[in-house]
Write a protein that holds these residues in place. Structure first.
Motif, PDB file in Angstrom:
ATOM      1  N   LEU A 328       0.908  -1.293   0.303  1.00 44.04           N
ATOM      2  CA  LEU A 328      -0.144  -0.063  -0.123  1.00 44.04           C
ATOM      3  C   LEU A 328       0.965   1.269  -0.036  1.00 44.04           C
ATOM      4  N   ILE A 329       1.716   0.479   1.046  1.00 46.79           N
ATOM      5  CA  ILE A 329       2.724   2.364   1.090  1.00 46.79           C
ATOM      6  C   ILE A 329       3.842   2.739  -0.543  1.00 46.79           C
ATOM      7  N   VAL A 330       3.873   1.551  -1.076  1.00 49.17           N
ATOM      8  CA  VAL A 330       4.488   1.809  -2.401  1.00 49.17           C
ATOM      9  C   VAL A 330       3.579   2.654  -3.625  1.00 49.17           C
ATOM     10  N   THR A 331       2.309   1.639  -3.260  1.00 46.91           N
ATOM     11  CA  THR A 331       1.332   2.402  -4.550  1.00 46.91           C
ATOM     12  C   THR A 331       1.373   3.854  -3.988  1.00 46.91           C
ATOM     13  N   LEU A 332       1.528   4.073  -3.007  1.00 44.37           N
ATOM     14  CA  LEU A 332       0.540   5.576  -2.404  1.00 44.37           C
ATOM     15  C   LEU A 332       1.650   6.187  -2.605  1.00 44.37           C
ATOM     16  N   LEU A 333       2.908   5.937  -3.274  1.00 46.81           N
ATOM     17  CA  LEU A 333       4.588   6.384  -2.847  1.00 46.81           C
ATOM     18  C   LEU A 333       4.270   6.758  -4.271  1.00 46.81           C
ATOM     19  N   SER A 334       4.003   5.399  -5.679  1.00 49.56           N
ATOM     20  CA  SER A 334       4.256   6.081  -6.657  1.00 49.56           C
ATOM     21  C   SER A 334       3.318   7.477  -6.874  1.00 49.56           C
ATOM     22  N   VAL A 335       2.282   6.958  -6.492  1.00 51.45           N
ATOM     23  CA  VAL A 335       1.142   8.009  -6.976  1.00 51.45           C
ATOM     24  C   VAL A 335       1.459   9.045  -7.060  1.00 51.45           C
ATOM     25  N   TYR A 336       2.304   9.769  -5.716  1.00 49.28           N
ATOM     26  CA  TYR A 336       3.062  10.993  -5.203  1.00 49.28           C
ATOM     27  C   TYR A 336       3.886  10.921  -5.441  1.00 49.28           C
ATOM     28  N   LEU A 337       4.592   9.960  -6.449  1.00 50.28           N
ATOM     29  CA  LEU A 337       5.905  11.062  -7.108  1.00 50.28           C
ATOM     30  C   LEU A 337       5.075  10.963  -8.944  1.00 50.28           C
ATOM     31  N   PHE A 338       3.482  10.409  -8.867  1.00 47.50           N
ATOM     32  CA  PHE A 338       4.010  10.295 -10.615  1.00 47.50           C
ATOM     33  C   PHE A 338       3.614  11.919 -10.345  1.00 47.50           C
ATOM     34  N   VAL A 339       2.669  12.548  -9.594  1.00 48.93           N
ATOM     35  CA  VAL A 339       1.989  13.554  -9.610  1.00 48.93           C
ATOM     36  C   VAL A 339       3.113  14.825  -9.027  1.00 48.93           C
ATOM     37  N   ARG A 340       3.951  14.897  -7.914  1.00 48.10           N
ATOM     38  CA  ARG A 340       4.596  15.082  -8.307  1.00 48.10           C
ATOM     39  C   ARG A 340       6.123  16.556  -9.317  1.00 48.10           C
ATOM     40  N   SER A 341       5.998  14.770 -10.557  1.00 48.53           N
ATOM     41  CA  SER A 341       6.587  14.712 -11.669  1.00 48.53           C
ATOM     42  C   SER A 341       6.084  16.336 -12.238  1.00 48.53           C
ATOM     43  N   ARG A 342       4.943  16.383 -12.084  1.00 50.72           N
ATOM     44  CA  ARG A 342       4.006  16.929 -13.133  1.00 50.72           C
ATOM     45  C   ARG A 342       4.408  18.341 -12.664  1.00 50.72           C
ATOM     46  N   TRP A 343       5.564  19.306 -12.423  1.00 51.75           N
ATOM     47  CA  TRP A 343       5.543  20.152 -11.164  1.00 51.75           C
ATOM     48  C   TRP A 343       6.944  20.251 -11.501  1.00 51.75           C
TER      49      TRP A 343
END
Ligand SMILES: NC(=O)C1=CN([C@@H]2O[C@H](COP(=O)(O)OP(=O)(O)OC[C@H]3O[C@@H](n4cnc5c(N)ncnc54)[C@H](OP(=O)(O)O)[C@@H]3O)[C@@H](O)[C@H]2O)C=CC1
Ligand SMILES: CC(C)CCC[C@@H](C)[C@H]1CC=C2C3=C(CC[C@@]21C)[C@@]1(C)CC[C@H](O)C(C)(C)[C@@H]1CC3
Length: 609
Positions: A328-343
């Protein structure tokens, strides 16, 4: 109608892309439309060069003589300014940089981008070292690197950036930059456009989509099989756990605390601060190399916990729940990483994770070094929670074995697995600094693949031998114990010697420890070791790793295939990694690499091409 200054067949001096080095080249052809010359270097590499990157032999020699006399007449107190084509060299520079140095660095970074592969494994070489290595190629290369004055360098800068490889090597990545003067480059407000990923790995969008579901399910299946009495592949699926049994909030809290604890340890101001490889934007990140201390402190914390009678076999009893929490942590972290990469600026994106396809980029990772202030999330995840977790879980399995099998001491098989793997992890932390030059850090983005690999795959599959032994005891004779210790020793020797030899050679080829090795010079100025372990097979370090992997699985006996999972994974990963690395080396070193392959025909295993 433009006319060419140099004629077909002329021998001239051509600049090597991404460097200040000039080599003797022969003009093969001239394209009136692109105004580019196709030239061939002595090592057989063919490239397209602009006229301003070519100079006649006579003018070149006069230039060298002039700059030599200038450098001789320079006041002895004035430091000689040497320019490097290597991105690694800049990593030794002081952090308080002058504008000049920053400008120079930016230029170097731009130059480096012109090289076919936007990465290098060379680490921390200083100018002296680098010069030594360049001397290896003295027979083929002439360099005006040392003699250049600042004015000369800057005057030349304008025409330096659009050297072009003659052939796109099929990697689909852009290797061409628009011509820019240095002033233009430095004053531009937008960073140069990021390289677009067109060459998709792992079966492209469809492949990674399936992998994203398959990997977590495969790890889950491995757990179920390792844990159940009949661990044979045919008995799958027997004991499917209920959904409820997969989750426990307390376990989730422990995993979060573990991550926090490791993050705090990684921030402790002990151990040296080193600079990573220069990024595309010219900056270098600083890393605190304190993994070994963190491992010691973790061992002390675990020791105290055991002394306080904390039952570590809890980890064994809740292993699946630990896995689902980590997932679950991996999934949340990956989503966070993907979203932040937008900036993230285009410059901060990884060359392999910028295809524009959401699923693909989410899996491969868009951002190269996602940081929160100075905290590099990728570097942290790659080594700390997973590797430390692996050792801790192994130890917990050892306790669980004693508990479940009513043993006073752990079995020899469990002890061997624990000691062998601990040795490898300790070795990894002892050489933590070297990770900074590895493909995973320098080239790969940080997305689902690596977060999953680091935070779940490492701690929950590399421990499968120890997990298996808890409920599948295996007696070992003294002969077997000695054989396994010898096998692990041999594997470790090959792995360590090969890695250290290459590292020492890249740092300083004149180091007495490696100066005796035979080498093949390459047109880039770096050489390839062609004797000793690197003359035996082309990836001796992989061979050592695989031999160790075998020694880690054999203690589990031959009843089931499941404890050999690590070996199968490692074999597949390293064969794929070998192909990936060879492809990049072929692009980097051209015919010198072909020569190396001829001299050392075996890839990983002696006798197997
Ligand atoms: N257990 C696991 O899960 C994994 C373990 N590993 C281990 O990590 C270690 C590092 O692996 P990795 O980074 O993939 O690869 P290597 O350390 O082998 O690095 C490859 C690079 O070495 C340089 N090189 C290749 N041949 C030569 C030569 N003859 N002489 C001098 N330099 C040469 C080239 O870079 P350049 O010329 O630019 O310096 C090449 O790109 C290995 O021991 C591997 O087994 C890796 C992945 C997973
Ligand atoms: C199928 C999976 C999703 C693939 C995941 C791969 C990763 C688990 C591995 C890729 C390369 C790795 C390395 C290490 C750990 C495993 C991963 C992340 C390493 C850091 C372990 C410690 C060693 O000493 C090392 C040589 C530094 C390893 C480098 C590569």
């Amino acid at each position: 109608m433009p006319t060419s200054r140099f004629q077909i067949g002329d021998t001239v001096m051509g600049r090597w892309p991404g460097s200040n080095l000039y080599y003797e080249v022969k003009v093969l052809s001239y394209d009136n439309k692109t105004l580019l010359y196709t030239v061939i270097y002595k090592d057989g590499t063919e490239l397209e060069l602009k006229e301003s990157d070519i100079t006649s032999l006579t003018i070149f020699k006069q230039g060298v003589a002039r700059s030599r006399s200038r450098s001789r007449s320079r006041s002895p107190g004035r430091p000689r300014r040497s320019r490097s084509r290597s991105p690694a060299r800049t990593s030794r520079r002081s952090s308080s940089r002058t504008t000049d140095v920053r400008k120079e660095k930016l230029k170097e970074v731009l130059e480096v981008r012109l090289t076919p592969v936007p990465m290098t494994h060379e680490n921390n070489s200083n100018s002296k070292n680098e010069k030594k290595e360049e001397n290896n190629t003295a027979n083929t290369a002439s360099t005006i690197t040392e003699e250049k004055t600042e004015t000369e360098s800057e005057n030349q800068a304008g025409g330096r950036y659009n050297l072009r490889r003659r052939k796109d090597q099929g990697d689909g990545k852009t290797v061409e930059l628009e011509q820019k003067t240095e002033t233009e480059v430095l004053t531009q407000t937008k960073p140069p456009t990021a390289i677009k990923t067109t060459d998709l790995e792992f079966g492209g969008r469809v492949g990674v989509f399936f992998l994203m579901f398959l990997l977590p399910v495969a790890v889950l299946a491995l757990h179920i099989l390792c844990g159940q009495k009949d661990a044979s592949l045919q008995s799958f699926p027997l004991e499917i756990p209920s959904l409820q049994s997969l989750w426990d909030w307390q376990v989730f809290g422990i995993v979060l605390l573990w991550l926090l604890f490791q993050a705090v340890l990684s921030l402790l101001p002990v151990g040296k601060l080193v600079e990573g490889m220069p990024l595309k934007n010219g900056k270098t990140l600083k890393y605190r190399i304190n993994g070994f201390y963190a491992l010691l402190l973790t061992a002390v914390a675990v020791g105290v916990a055991v002394y306080q009678e904390v039952d570590l076999s809890y980890i064994h009893a809740h292993f699946l729940q630990f896995y689902t929490s980590a997932l679950l942590i991996v999934t949340l972290l990956s989503v966070y990483l993907f979203v932040r990469s937008r900036w993230a600026s285009e410059d901060e994106l990884a060359p392999g994770g910028n295809s524009g396809y959401i699923i693909y980029d989410f899996f491969m990772g868009r951002e190269l070094n996602p940081c929160i202030k100075n905290f590099d999330i990728k570097f942290f995840c790659e080594m700390r929670p997973g590797l430390m977790g692996w050792v801790l879980i192994n130890f917990a399995m050892l306790q669980a074995e004693m508990k479940h099998q009513n043993l006073e001491n752990p079995s020899p098989a469990m002890l061997l697995v624990n000691i062998f793997q601990l040795l490898w992890v300790v070795d990894g932390f002892w050489h933590e600094e070297k990770l900074l030059t590895m493909m995973d850090i320098v080239y790969d983005g940080f997305g689902f693949m690596l977060t999953f690999g680091d935070l779940t795959f490492v701690p929950f599959t590399f421990t499968c031998q120890a997990y298996y032994l808890v409920s599948h005891p295996n007696e070992l004779s003294v002969f077997w114990i000695i054989t396994l210790i010898t096998m692990n020793g041999v594997g470790y020797y090959i792995f360590r010697k090969a890695n250290s030899q290459k590292f020492a050679f890249r740092k300083n080829p004149s180091d007495p420890a490696v100066s005796h090795l035979k080498t093949i010079p390459t047109a880039t100025g770096k050489s390839l070791i062609v004797s000793g372990l690197w003359g035996w097979v082309r990836h001796p370090n992989y061979l050592g790793d695989i031999i160790m992997g075998l020694a880690w699985s054999l203690p589990c006996g031959f009843n089931h295939l499941i404890p050999y999972f690590y070996l199968i994974y490692l074999f597949t990963l390293l064969v794929h990694r070998n192909a990936r690395d060879e492809c990049q080396c072929r692009k980097k070193y051209g015919s010198a690499w072909e020569e190396y392959c001829k001299a050392v025909p075996y890839r990983i295993f002696p006798g197997i091409y």
